[in-house]
Design a protein around this motif. Structure first.
Motif, PDB file in Angstrom:
ATOM      1  N   PRO A 288       0.852  -1.192   0.000  1.00  0.00           N
ATOM      2  CA  PRO A 288       0.000   0.000   0.000  1.00  0.00           C
ATOM      3  C   PRO A 288       0.887   1.241   0.000  1.00  0.00           C
ATOM      4  O   PRO A 288       2.085   1.145   0.270  1.00  0.00           O
ATOM      5  N   PRO A 289       0.294   2.406  -0.268  1.00  0.00           N
ATOM      6  CA  PRO A 289       1.083   3.628  -0.136  1.00  0.00           C
ATOM      7  C   PRO A 289       1.651   3.712   1.281  1.00  0.00           C
ATOM      8  O   PRO A 289       0.944   3.439   2.246  1.00  0.00           O
ATOM      9  N   ARG A 291       2.831   5.813   4.438  1.00  0.00           N
ATOM     10  CA  ARG A 291       2.509   7.143   4.975  1.00  0.00           C
ATOM     11  C   ARG A 291       3.371   7.390   6.208  1.00  0.00           C
ATOM     12  O   ARG A 291       4.081   6.498   6.663  1.00  0.00           O
ATOM     13  N   ARG A 340      -1.026  -1.733   8.660  1.00  0.00           N
ATOM     14  CA  ARG A 340      -2.183  -2.493   9.141  1.00  0.00           C
ATOM     15  C   ARG A 340      -1.818  -3.931   9.525  1.00  0.00           C
ATOM     16  O   ARG A 340      -2.490  -4.888   9.158  1.00  0.00           O
TER      17      ARG A 340
ATOM     18  N   PHE B  40      -4.413   1.626  -4.451  1.00  0.00           N
ATOM     19  CA  PHE B  40      -4.233   0.345  -3.756  1.00  0.00           C
ATOM     20  C   PHE B  40      -5.564  -0.142  -3.223  1.00  0.00           C
ATOM     21  O   PHE B  40      -6.344   0.634  -2.678  1.00  0.00           O
ATOM     22  N   GLU B  60      -7.053   2.774  -0.986  1.00  0.00           N
ATOM     23  CA  GLU B  60      -6.169   3.898  -0.681  1.00  0.00           C
ATOM     24  C   GLU B  60      -5.957   4.764  -1.911  1.00  0.00           C
ATOM     25  O   GLU B  60      -5.638   4.278  -2.997  1.00  0.00           O
ATOM     26  N   SER B  61      -6.137   6.055  -1.695  1.00  0.00           N
ATOM     27  CA  SER B  61      -5.762   7.020  -2.727  1.00  0.00           C
ATOM     28  C   SER B  61      -4.344   7.472  -2.417  1.00  0.00           C
ATOM     29  O   SER B  61      -3.721   7.003  -1.464  1.00  0.00           O
ATOM     30  N   ALA B  65      -6.216   6.561   3.256  1.00  0.00           N
ATOM     31  CA  ALA B  65      -6.768   5.204   3.259  1.00  0.00           C
ATOM     32  C   ALA B  65      -8.206   5.276   3.763  1.00  0.00           C
ATOM     33  O   ALA B  65      -8.503   6.013   4.693  1.00  0.00           O
TER      34      ALA B  65
END
Lengths: 357, 126
Positions: A288-289, A291, A340, B40, B60-61, B65
């Motif tokens: 995922p991105p 952060r 997560r 995602f 998710e952008s 999320a």
């Protein structure tokens, strides 16, 4: 009550999605972050950076005074040149990172972060010297960053002359009869310039840039673009608890200077060995991105948290920065980032993440 | 915003289409426009049983999320692997190729209680 820049109505009219940023209502995107990011890498984008602060310092001894407060060495600049530099506290921690532009032998423009205008100004006023004038003119000035391979052509189209070829230059400009400055600095890794003009002139300048082909770009793309270059963001990657040496900004710290605020602390830290280093982490797993504030693990143990992160639009994989224990901050070091509850493999790499091929 | 007439909707902006007791779930055109560039998708695990309105997936952008909630209770029976490989389908075709998962309904009354297209349109115009 959040503040608005002189371009606020234009952002709304362009469909900009407005968010609060450092007390300012700023566009995070117009058509989309990926689209705007790509426009800057491939053509040219324009960002409203009017929220940033403009300080003017002048008077006999201004160079010496600023060299005692900032980490880099202004003495080395000729008038018309600029340098990235930092304002430190007495412990060597970062108050702000900024660019100092030498306008004349004893005359400077400082462009500082929006969130730090008041704190920086208070610090400089607290260290005032007779004969040196410090003026915070942030409320009078607006600014735009024009970035991308086509920025140079846009400058010529709108201002009718050539942009200086070299990076880190400043020169006066006149647009529609109003005086301001053009500087060859930026926060994207692309060629381009930033223009500083009084509030009343910036709307017409913005319109001229758009008419000449610039795509409006928001803070979202500004963040992914700067992170791909490994440029730090104050408040995320820089803080009063970390020194510029830990942040990997030693190049902008002149320890040869006889004195500047924070120097003793930096020398002591250097002698003792740096406790941590801001590492660039590339995620090798599909993830995922990434952060800010995600746990970073080495050998299964949490050793840090990310200070910034993104799914790099140019590279297509996760990128992040984190203060790792110095011994673990070397390129090639394997790490994991937890999102997560799941861990994604990555490794420490050299900055920048993105290099034009 | 496109709100197809042949679907039911949850207040949290998911849509569901039911055929033979199997519900196909995705997010609405309004939701994808709000989320912007989706990069995602983490779908639920097939075989897992969820209660209605629980968070089961994440999209998710670039900037954020967001949790996706199942509009009905049941067992997840399929996920959209093509979407996992190409999350942008959520932006380009939210009611078609951008579906997220399929769930075997355990209580048909939950489906009946969801919003009609008219009710969801009314929610969007509030």
């Amino acid at each position: 009550m959040p503040q608005r820049t002189a371009l606020f109505d234009r952002h709304v009219a362009l469909g900009g999605r407005v968010v609060d940023f450092a007390g300012w209502e700023m566009p995070v995107q117009y058509t989309g972050i990926l689209d705007e990011h790509r426009a800057v890498r491939e053509a040219v984008g324009v960002f409203d950076i009017s929220h940033m602060g403009e300080f003017f310092v002048e008077g006999p001894g201004a160079t010496f005074w600023l060299d005692g407060l900032l980490t880099n060495r202004l003495e080395k600049l000729a008038p018309g040149e600029a340098q990235y530099t930092l304002l430190l506290n007495h412990g060597g921690g970062v108050i702000d990172d900024l660019i100092a532009y030498r306008l004349g032998p004893e005359s400077y423009l400082l462009i500082v972060n929006a969130a730090k205008i008041d704190e920086d100004a208070a610090w400089l006023r607290a260290h005032a010297r007779d004969g040196i004038t410090f003026t915070d003119r942030s409320a009078e000035f607006a600014a735009v960053a024009v970035q991308g391979p086509a920025a140079r052509a846009l400058f010529a189209a709108v201002l009718g002359r050539e942009l200086p070829a070299a990076r880190n230059r400043v020169e006066p400009i006149t647009f529609a009869g109003v005086d301001g400055y053009a500087v060859t600095t930026g926060y994207t890794g692309e060629d381009g310039f930033e223009a500083v003009l009084p509030n009343a002139a910036i709307g017409a300048f913005w319109d001229a840039l758009l008419a000449a082909g610039a795509k409006p770009a928001g803070l979202g793309a500004r963040d992914t673009l700067r992170l791909e270059m490994g440029y730090p963001l104050n408040g995320s990657d820089l803080s009063p608890a970390r020194t510029p040496l830990e942040a990997g900004l030693g190049f902008f710290v002149d320890l040869e200077k006889p004195a500047f605020t924070g120097r003793d602390a930096l020398l002591a830290q250097k002698a003792a060995g740096l406790p941590s280093r801001l590492a660039a982490i590339a995620v090798t797993d599909k993830s995922p991105p990434i952060r800010a504030h995600y746990p970073v693990l080495i050998d299964g143990a949490v050793v840090a948290e990310t200070t910034s992160g993104a799914l790099s639009p140019s590279l297509g994989y996760g990128i992040a920065m984190a203060y790792l224990p110095a011994a673990m901050a070397k390129p090639g070091q394997s790490v994991e980032i937890e999102v997560r509850g799941r861990r994604y493999a990555g490794s420490v790499v050299r900055k920048p993440f993105f290099q034009r091929s | 915003m496109n709100v197809p007439d042949d679907l039911k909707y949850a207040e949290t902006h998911e849509w569901i289409r039911v055929a033979d007791g199997i519900g196909t779930v995705g997010i609405t055109d309004h939701a994808q426009a709000e989320l912007t560039d989706i990069v995602f998708v983490e779908p639920p695990k097939p075989g897992v049983v969820f209660a209605a309105h629980n968070a089961v997936a994440v999209v998710e952008s670039v900037k954020a999320a967001s949790d996706i909630y199942t509009p009905v209770s049941g067992e997840v029976v399929a996920i959209n692997e093509e979407l996992v490989a190409n999350p942008a389908l959520l932006n380009t075709d939210p009611f078609g190729a951008g579906w997220i998962f399929q769930i075997k309904l355990s209580d048909a009354a939950e489906f009946d209680a969801l919003k009609s297209p008219e009710a969801y349109r009314a929610q969007l115009s509030e």
